[in-house]
Design a protein around this motif. Sequence first.
Motif, short mmCIF file in Angstrom:
data_model
loop_
_atom_site.label_atom_id
_atom_site.label_comp_id
_atom_site.label_asym_id
_atom_site.label_seq_id
_atom_site.Cartn_x
_atom_site.Cartn_y
_atom_site.Cartn_z
N PRO A 1 27.16 -11.89 25.37
CA PRO A 1 26.93 -12.30 23.98
C PRO A 1 26.13 -13.59 23.84
CG PRO A 1 29.16 -11.50 24.22
CD PRO A 1 28.58 -11.54 25.60
N LYS A 2 26.45 -14.62 24.61
CA LYS A 2 25.72 -15.87 24.46
C LYS A 2 24.25 -15.70 24.83
CE LYS A 2 25.88 -20.80 25.47
NZ LYS A 2 24.42 -20.92 25.47
N GLU A 3 24.00 -14.98 25.90
CA GLU A 3 22.62 -14.74 26.31
C GLU A 3 21.88 -13.91 25.26
OE1 GLU A 3 20.04 -13.29 30.22
OE2 GLU A 3 22.17 -12.81 30.09
N THR A 4 22.59 -12.94 24.68
CA THR A 4 21.97 -12.12 23.63
C THR A 4 21.52 -12.98 22.47
OG1 THR A 4 23.27 -10.15 24.19
CG2 THR A 4 22.41 -10.29 21.95
N LEU A 5 22.40 -13.88 22.01
CA LEU A 5 22.04 -14.71 20.86
C LEU A 5 20.95 -15.71 21.21
CD1 LEU A 5 22.67 -15.00 17.91
CD2 LEU A 5 24.40 -16.70 18.45
N ASP A 6 20.98 -16.22 22.42
CA ASP A 6 19.90 -17.12 22.85
C ASP A 6 18.56 -16.39 22.83
OD1 ASP A 6 21.69 -19.17 23.24
OD2 ASP A 6 21.84 -18.91 25.42
N ILE A 7 18.54 -15.16 23.32
CA ILE A 7 17.31 -14.37 23.31
C ILE A 7 16.88 -14.07 21.88
CG2 ILE A 7 16.34 -12.09 23.87
CD1 ILE A 7 18.11 -12.15 26.42
N ALA A 8 17.85 -13.69 21.04
CA ALA A 8 17.54 -13.38 19.65
C ALA A 8 16.96 -14.59 18.92
CB ALA A 8 18.79 -12.86 18.94
N GLU A 9 17.49 -15.77 19.22
CA GLU A 9 16.96 -17.00 18.62
C GLU A 9 15.50 -17.19 19.00
OE1 GLU A 9 18.01 -19.35 16.64
OE2 GLU A 9 20.19 -19.30 16.58
N ARG A 10 15.20 -16.93 20.25
CA ARG A 10 13.83 -17.09 20.72
C ARG A 10 12.91 -16.06 20.05
NH1 ARG A 10 10.25 -20.68 22.25
NH2 ARG A 10 8.94 -20.10 24.01
N LEU A 11 13.38 -14.84 19.94
CA LEU A 11 12.60 -13.80 19.26
C LEU A 11 12.35 -14.17 17.80
CD1 LEU A 11 14.38 -10.62 20.71
CD2 LEU A 11 12.02 -11.33 21.19
N TYR A 12 13.35 -14.75 17.17
CA TYR A 12 13.21 -15.19 15.78
C TYR A 12 12.18 -16.32 15.66
CZ TYR A 12 14.44 -18.43 11.98
OH TYR A 12 14.39 -19.31 10.94
N GLN A 13 12.28 -17.31 16.55
CA GLN A 13 11.37 -18.46 16.48
C GLN A 13 9.91 -18.04 16.69
OE1 GLN A 13 12.96 -21.10 19.46
NE2 GLN A 13 14.97 -21.09 18.48
N LEU A 14 9.70 -16.97 17.45
CA LEU A 14 8.35 -16.50 17.71
C LEU A 14 7.90 -15.41 16.73
CD1 LEU A 14 8.45 -16.45 21.61
CD2 LEU A 14 7.33 -18.13 20.14
N GLY A 15 8.73 -15.15 15.72
CA GLY A 15 8.32 -14.26 14.66
C GLY A 15 8.47 -12.77 14.93
N GLN B 1 30.27 -16.38 20.36
CA GLN B 1 29.89 -16.22 21.76
C GLN B 1 30.09 -17.51 22.55
OE1 GLN B 1 27.64 -16.48 19.29
NE2 GLN B 1 26.85 -18.44 19.96
N ASP B 2 30.01 -18.67 21.86
CA ASP B 2 30.22 -19.95 22.55
C ASP B 2 31.67 -20.10 23.01
OD1 ASP B 2 27.58 -20.80 22.26
OD2 ASP B 2 27.97 -21.58 20.25
N HIS B 3 32.61 -19.59 22.21
CA HIS B 3 34.02 -19.71 22.59
C HIS B 3 34.34 -18.84 23.80
CE1 HIS B 3 34.27 -22.00 19.00
NE2 HIS B 3 34.25 -20.98 18.17
N ILE B 4 33.70 -17.70 23.91
CA ILE B 4 33.85 -16.89 25.12
C ILE B 4 33.25 -17.64 26.30
CG2 ILE B 4 33.18 -14.74 26.25
CD1 ILE B 4 33.16 -13.40 23.51
N HIS B 5 32.05 -18.17 26.09
CA HIS B 5 31.34 -18.87 27.16
C HIS B 5 32.12 -20.09 27.64
CE1 HIS B 5 27.88 -20.00 29.54
NE2 HIS B 5 27.88 -21.20 28.99
#
Length: 636
Positions: free
Chosen positions: A304-318, A504-508
């Motif tokens: 989950p944490k890696e998923t959200l990190d990737i999604a954040e990057r995808l969002y920032q790049l449009g 996801q941070d609480h799991i991490h």
Amino acid sequence: MSAHYSEVIVTEKPTVALAFAKYLSDRGYRTIRVEGVKAFEFRRNGLLSLSIGLRGHVLDYDFPSEYNIWAKVDPRELFFTKPILVVREGAGKYVRALRTIAKRTRRVILALDADPEGEGIAFEVMRIMSFANPELEFKRAWFSAVTPEDLAEAIRKLREPNPNLANKVAARMVLDLTIGAAFTRLLTLSVKDELPRGRFLSYGPCQTPVLYFVVKRALEREQHKQKRYYVVVAELLGDGVRFAASVNLGEDREKAAEVFSRVKSLKTAVVTKSERAVVEVAPPVPLNTVELERRASLYLNIRPKETLDIAERLYQLGYISYPRTDTTIYPPTLNLRKLAGFFVSWEDAGWYVRKILSRELKPTQGREDDKAHPPIHPTRAASREELTKRLGEKAWRVYELVVRHFLATLSEEAELERQKLEVDLGGLKLQAEGRRVLYPGFYYVYPYARPEEVYLPYLVEGDEVEVLKVRLEERKTQPPPYISESELLALMKRYGIGTDATMQDHIHTNVERKYFVVREKRCIPTPLGKALLLSLLETVPQLVMPEVRGRMEAALAAIARGEEEPEDVVRGVLEEFLGYYDQLKSKMPTLSERLREALAEVYGSDGRAKGAVAPEGGAKKQVYKRAGRRGEEGFS
């Protein structure tokens, strides 16, 4: 730096600051550095503007330095000590940059992420810049995708900063700091002689209820009493199709053997019941944060944490919309036809997208609407080659999941046929179940959810089938599996533990503390995590029960709605946890003994952990959080 700017745009990430400069500029932009921080100068409507990106929070709450010496401060005192704002470690250059820029403009656009966390950061920026220039005007830009249209629309529709959202964030930070620090110190100091130097036992009001779910499932596994039972399985041939039918004969071995001996040599069986039913399977509802994390874990085996990190990057790049959202209903302002049109030639789905667009769009919808962001959706088409080269294979897989999920919400229902057969084998009734896809519908673009097909022949009552083989199997009942990350996220959502941005941070955190590990998508508690959780559960169960954190989150949500004052919520929650603290302290002799036994098992005589927590902050200095520069107190 001597230029004066008509406006300064402050974003949460450098990539978003660059996007503002690219999409709003009249004729390009120029990269500069302010106090070592990259920024972008550009002209908008002929006037000089500047955009600059931070790295998340720049301020944090901490206790005054004299309270960060564990050995000299009774942890109970922390409940009566007001935290102060300090500069986060590593954020000093951003503070200096903001103060420098504040003297070169009169107007600041706060383009931080459009959620409570972003609002909290916005007020940190206001606090820092106002100190350098009290005359500044602040406006808030709210957007859900980093596209030219969305950013331009956000600038056209600026709003006032929302202190209620910021106060919710600040209240949570104060509560998590105070409660976490007090209980972490109490637990650690009670067994300090058994802990290797520099290690500690941590407690968190979100972290620990998450551990509760993991340990609870592990205990259910341990308490499972395995039983043997016996099953007759017949391999049959009917209408040219080979299939299997079976019956559970129970736990009596002799009786099972007797029945088996009666039917094992039979060559034919008769169909006594044949049922078929066509069922329609609805496409998934639009995607929110928790479902993205849950499905990425389930379908892609990405944490989950890696998923959200990737999604954040995808969002920032449009590439996709803002990935932190609770909403599962597309707003009427979202042009679904235009978005789907980006994919008429995409991968293997183009033909089906064209089919979707040839009729009226009827998207699915869920029940949740956070009134802030639409569900997660793609904002432009990208090829596997492009994304893999730019961000890696996992980024492509997350992006593909978002695209396919979006297209599935616009798609037709799938049709399945479920079959049941009952056959008589010498008076013994055996069952067989089958399933086949009659019309794939949304499965065309969403293969993750397509069920495995089990084919049965089309037979009617009275038909004879050939018996190919009969066998008697001894089987054992199985314990429930360890809880999966997918299940864990669903439980956190149900009980209100954390937010879509923090679950996801609480799991991490639990994984980092070595309280549980994740193997093959399953969460398995370590001896240390299990001992800590059970010790707390047996002494003060409220400290681990998810309902307690759920009530806290509900009170914090009331701050965001303007229904509660942050000071009142903080005071009430701290009074509740002070009571739990005193209960725990009164039972520390018993609890400490239990923890010592667990620590001896975990660390052994050489101080090396078998699934224990790693040291933080070095061995010489025990502090809960590092303090930076001292700041102000209070809420927004």
